[in-house]
Design a protein around this motif. Structure first.
Motif: not given
Length: 72
Positions: A29-56
């Motif tokens: 799912t989109e949520r699962q893909r975003d979660s994997v990206i947020g947990a990675s060390r890619l540039p911008g991944a911290q922003g994805v993780g923060r967005a997921l926490r804000a959504s939760d």
């Protein structure tokens, strides 16, 4: 020596018959893909993780407000 080669050959053949094929897995799912990206060390991944926490946080707040609204 033949016995060892036979055992290795049988193990290789049987390992191909496990039934765990990547094609049998449902797509992520989109949520699962975003979660994997947020947990990675890619540039911008911290922003994805923060967005997921804000959504939760927003979803839990909304659920709380809905439960309060349903009480008599």
């Amino acid at each position: 020596m033949r016995l060892i080669v036979s055992i290795i050959g049988a193990a290789v053949i049987l390992s191909g018959c496990t039934g765990a094929h990547p094609g049998n897995r449902p797509p992520a799912t989109e949520r699962q893909r975003d979660s994997v990206i947020g947990a990675s060390r890619l540039p911008g991944a911290q922003g994805v993780g923060r967005a997921l926490r804000a959504s939760d946080s927003a979803n839990s707040r909304r659920a709380l407000e809905d439960s309060i609204a349903r009480e008599p």
